[in-house]
Structure formats: structure tokens, C-alpha cells
Scaffold this motif. Structure first.
Motif, PDB file in Angstrom:
ATOM      1  N   TRP A 181       4.952   9.421  -7.466  1.00 20.94           N
ATOM      2  CA  TRP A 181       3.672   8.607  -7.764  1.00 20.94           C
ATOM      3  C   TRP A 181       2.521   9.511  -6.886  1.00 20.94           C
ATOM      4  O   TRP A 181       2.558   9.674  -5.843  1.00 20.94           O
ATOM      5  CB  TRP A 181       3.844   7.218  -7.301  1.00 20.94           C
TER       6      TRP A 181
ATOM      7  N   VAL B  58       5.038  -0.579 -14.329  1.00 20.69           N
ATOM      8  CA  VAL B  58       4.422   0.019 -12.735  1.00 20.69           C
ATOM      9  C   VAL B  58       3.766  -1.556 -12.504  1.00 20.69           C
ATOM     10  O   VAL B  58       2.825  -1.950 -13.432  1.00 20.69           O
ATOM     11  CB  VAL B  58       3.331   1.151 -12.989  1.00 20.69           C
TER      12      VAL B  58
ATOM     13  N   LEU C 288       6.381   9.716  -3.140  1.00 19.32           N
ATOM     14  CA  LEU C 288       4.822   9.614  -2.904  1.00 19.32           C
ATOM     15  C   LEU C 288       4.228  10.949  -2.435  1.00 19.32           C
ATOM     16  O   LEU C 288       4.808  11.599  -1.742  1.00 19.32           O
ATOM     17  CB  LEU C 288       4.441   8.348  -2.268  1.00 19.32           C
TER      18      LEU C 288
ATOM     19  N   HIS D 200       0.898  -2.870  -9.657  1.00 21.11           N
ATOM     20  CA  HIS D 200      -0.084  -2.245  -8.746  1.00 21.11           C
ATOM     21  C   HIS D 200      -1.371  -3.543  -8.930  1.00 21.11           C
ATOM     22  O   HIS D 200      -1.747  -3.503  -9.895  1.00 21.11           O
ATOM     23  CB  HIS D 200      -0.609  -0.746  -9.002  1.00 21.11           C
TER      24      HIS D 200
ATOM     25  N   VAL E  55      11.461   6.443  -5.801  1.00 21.61           N
ATOM     26  CA  VAL E  55       9.990   6.681  -5.952  1.00 21.61           C
ATOM     27  C   VAL E  55       9.949   7.375  -4.713  1.00 21.61           C
ATOM     28  O   VAL E  55      10.119   6.976  -3.521  1.00 21.61           O
ATOM     29  CB  VAL E  55       9.357   5.295  -5.947  1.00 21.61           C
TER      30      VAL E  55
ATOM     31  N   VAL F 299       1.875  10.318 -12.804  1.00 19.89           N
ATOM     32  CA  VAL F 299       3.453   9.781 -12.633  1.00 19.89           C
ATOM     33  C   VAL F 299       4.377  10.774 -13.225  1.00 19.89           C
ATOM     34  O   VAL F 299       4.121  11.137 -14.547  1.00 19.89           O
ATOM     35  CB  VAL F 299       3.705   8.283 -12.833  1.00 19.89           C
TER      36      VAL F 299
ATOM     37  N   SER G   7      -0.057   3.406  -3.054  1.00 18.80           N
ATOM     38  CA  SER G   7       1.428   3.238  -3.340  1.00 18.80           C
ATOM     39  C   SER G   7       1.520   2.120  -4.382  1.00 18.80           C
ATOM     40  O   SER G   7       1.052   1.086  -3.964  1.00 18.80           O
ATOM     41  CB  SER G   7       2.401   3.015  -2.260  1.00 18.80           C
TER      42      SER G   7
ATOM     43  N   ILE H 144      -3.623   8.313 -11.238  1.00 21.43           N
ATOM     44  CA  ILE H 144      -2.525   8.714 -10.550  1.00 21.43           C
ATOM     45  C   ILE H 144      -1.443   9.105 -11.712  1.00 21.43           C
ATOM     46  O   ILE H 144      -1.524   8.805 -12.586  1.00 21.43           O
ATOM     47  CB  ILE H 144      -1.858   7.120 -10.398  1.00 21.43           C
TER      48      ILE H 144
END
Length: 404
Positions: A281, A315, A232, A317, A230, A297, A385, A295
């Protein structure tokens, strides 16, 4: 003093017991994000034969975010006595075994192995080798991706098993393996016979005998090479790359250099992380009065040699919830027993269902997560994140939250 010693001994005992429980869960297959997810194998004895029976075996993937990918599953078990397999439909056996006792016979079994291995067939095989619901190349999608695509079936004719229900003994030591996952299988248990409805809906029949096996996913060993990482970024210019050597060249000071990188050897585009799949991300800056945040992706296939059909992403979060929706992809919100908030996302058929090989059209796709609410404690950092991202059931290597 004596009481304190007893208390310390009890505390030590409880800690040991807790540690044992954690290890037991990890080694015997337990996923806290999908505690009821498993691969269920159901045997239905549908007819007797002169020396055994014919059974239809169904394999169903009840996992919500983990699929069985190509080249497919492998199923094995151990016969309790001298059973063997005369023939199969919708699957093939991997080893003939020792069939010397049938040398003088006009027909030989498909396998006489004490622990036969069964593999799926592809859809291209002749119709005469198929049964309904079979032949998917060993691929089982998650239950959320599709009901029919998450299950398969095959038929076997078993010999050497006797002619009565009481002589049809349940096999033991089941194993189920997938290309990027091992499973811990329970012992088979006899259940109520399955009931079947005829196509004209006028008659109900039932199996002579039914038993089930449940196989739970086992966490991979630390030695397995990760599949994804991943990175960011944000509209404000913040950018954090995948950790160096996330998927390859671990324990080295640097990754490959583009100049001497051999694509024919690695089959992966040269990057600092050397992962086949990169998930970015990206925090978008637009925030409305109702605290709506977006967001983006982006999933990139960096593998020259293969595509990823029917990809699926999990995901995790803290801001996700039932009010979350996803643009450009299918999705389902999940909430686990330990208060994890997760969104399962997968591609739309005919749109972005397949990630093509690197360098070709369709090797990158994206979707947008839209969710409402305030970050916990009012800190914007917690929006940035994700706590975890999984691609096709594999956890991706992520930067530390403090790095973004």
C-alpha cells in the motif's frame, strides 16, 4: 440491594446472550462485510424416470469478494432413504459406495453411497459428458467478476426415489467445501418450481419440483496459515514491511535465511514474512486542491509453484466512497450495514487478470486508487493505512496503524 442484585443478574444474562449470538454467527457462517453473500444450491427435478427422477443442480456464488478457487468445490448430502445415483453429466462422483444389490444387474449405478460426494469436471472433457453451464474445474468467481463465471450446473439421474412428486424426498445434511474455506449450509427448503424458457422463446416449461440450499462462509480457524500480508510505503520515504513470520514460521524467533532456503520444499520465495502473496500500500504524495489522493496498490506473487488467475481484492478504508475510482483494474464500491466503506477490485481480462508464478513475467501487478475528501478529524494518518485488505477472500496480515 436486592434490586441491584437483580440488575447485575440481568446484565450478566444479557452479556451471556450477546456472547452466544456472536459465537453463533461465527460458527454458522456470517460475514458482516457481505451479509447477503452465500453459495446457493438449487435442485430442479426436470423429468421422472421408472424408479426416480432426473435433476439439474445449479451452484451459484452470490459472494461479492470471495471466489471458489482451484482445485474446486466439493458438494455432498445425505439421502433420506435408499436413493442412489445412476449417472451424472457435468460432474463426477467421488466414491462408488456399496452397490452389492446390483451385482446381478446389467448396469451398475455411479454411486450407491448414502452421502455421495460430487466434484466438478474440467472444460476438456468430451462433449458427451457435459451439459450447458458445466465443467469449470470447480472454480466459481464472485458475482461481481462475472455472471456466467459465478455459476455452474450438473445433471444427475436418481434411482430408488419412487415415481411421484410426493415420493421424491429432499436430501439432508448438505455440505459445501472449497480449498480455502468451509461453509455452513442450511436445510433444504422446497420453493416454487423453476420456470424455463425454450431457446426459441415460444414456450415456457417448469420443473416438477424445486428446492434450495444456502451455504454461508465460515471464518477460518486461527490455525490456518494466512495467504497474504500487507506492507506500507510512501513517496516521503516511510516504509513498513509485513510483520515477520506473517504466514509461516510462527512462534519462532526468525524466518528462513536465503542461503539455506530450499525452494523445492517451501515453493515460496524467502522473505521475512514467508507469505505467498504480498500487497504493498503506497501513499503517493501528490494532493490536489480538491483533496484528491492516490494510493498505488501492488500485488506480488511470491509463489514459485502456482499462479493466481482471476484474483480479487477487497480494500476497506474510511475515505472510500462512490466518487472513488480505480486505474488499471475493474472495481465496485461497497457499503455494508455497519457503515464499512469498501472497494472490490479485480483484474482486467487480457491485461492483468492473472498473477503469474514468482520469477516469471506477470508475477506482479498494480492498480491506483483515486479518492477525494478529507481524513476524519483532519488527521493525515488516517489516509495512510487501510483498515483491512482481503486477497481472494482471505484477510491479509497487516502492520499496526501506529507503525506507519
Amino acid at each position: 440491594m436486592a434490586n441491584m442484585k437483580i440488575w447485575n443478574n440481568r446484565a450478566t444474562f444479557l452479556c451471556t446472550l450477546l456472547s452466544f449470538a456472536i459465537v453463533f454467527h461465527q460458527t454458522n457462517g456470517y460475514d458482516s462485510r457481505d451479509s447477503h453473500g452465500n453459495i446457493t444450491i438449487r435442485w430442479d427435478v426436470v423429468s421422472p424416470t421408472p424408479d426416480g427422477y432426473v435433476a439439474v443442480v445449479n451452484i451459484t456464488n452470490y459472494q461479492k469478494y470471495r471466489k471458489v478457487d482451484a482445485p474446486g468445490w466439493k458438494l455432498s448430502w445425505t439421502w433420506p432413504h435408499n436413493e442412489f445415483i445412476w449417472a451424472t453429466l457435468g460432474a463426477r462422483v467421488g466414491d462408488e459406495g456399496n452397490c452389492n444389490r446390483f451385482k446381478k444387474s446389467r448396469s451398475a449405478p455411479a454411486t450407491c453411497s448414502k452421502s455421495p460426494a460430487i466434484f466438478d469436471l474440467t472444460a476438456e472433457v468430451p462433449q458427451s459428458e457435459k451439459i450447458d453451464g458445466c465443467c469449470k474445474g470447480g472454480v466459481l468467481l464472485s458475482r461481481l467478476q462475472g455472471y456466467s463465471e459465478s455459476t455452474t450446473a450438473f445433471q444427475i439421474a436418481v434411482g430408488g426415489a419412487g415415481t411421484k412428486n410426493t415420493t421424491w424426498q429432499v436430501p439432508t445434511s448438505y455440505t459445501f467445501r472449497a480449498p480455502r474455506g468451509e461453509y455452513s449450509c442450511s436445510e433444504a427448503r422446497v420453493v416454487a418450481p423453476t420456470r424455463f424458457i425454450t431457446p426459441d422463446l415460444r414456450r415456457v416449461t417448469q420443473a416438477y419440483k424445486t428446492w434450495k440450499v444456502e451455504c454461508s462462509y465460515k471464518p477460518p480457524s486461527q490455525n490456518r496459515v494466512p495467504l497474504c500480508c500487507v506492507s506500507l510505503s510512501s513517496d516521503h520515504g516511510m516504509n513498513t514491511s509485513c510483520p515477520t513470520c506473517s504466514c509461516s514460521c510462527q512462534n519462532q524467533t526468525h524466518s528462513c535465511s536465503t542461503k539455506n532456503h530450499d525452494r523445492l520444499v517451501s515453493k515460496i520465495e524467502c522473505t521475512d514474512h514467508m507469505c505467498p502473496v504480498n500487497i504493498n500500500w503506497h501513499v503517493m504524495s501528490k494532493v490536489k486542491e480538491n483533496h484528491e489522493r492516490k494510493i498505488r496498490v501492488t500485488i506480488s506473487n511470491l509463489n514459485y509453484a502456482r499462479n493466481y488467475p482471476d484474483w480479487i481484492v477487497l480494500v476497506e478504508h474510511p475515505a472510500l466512497g462512490y466518487s472513488t475510482w480505480v486505474i488499471h483494474a475493474n472495481h465496485r464500491f461497497l457499503s455494508s450495514s455497519n457503515y464499512r466503506k469498501m472497494e472490490v477490485v479485480w483484474g482486467r481480462k487480457g491485461h492483468n487478470q492473472v498473477l503469474a508464478p514468482f520469477g516469471t513475467n506477470g508475477s506482479t501487478t498494480n492498480f491506483v486508487l483515486v479518492f477525494k475528501g478529507r481524513a476524519r478529524h483532519g488527521t493525515a494518518r488516517e489516509w495512510r493505512s487501510p483498515e483491512a485488505i482481503f486477497f481472494n477472500g482471505d484477510r491479509c496480515v497487516s502492520p499496526l496503524p501506529t507503525q506507519f
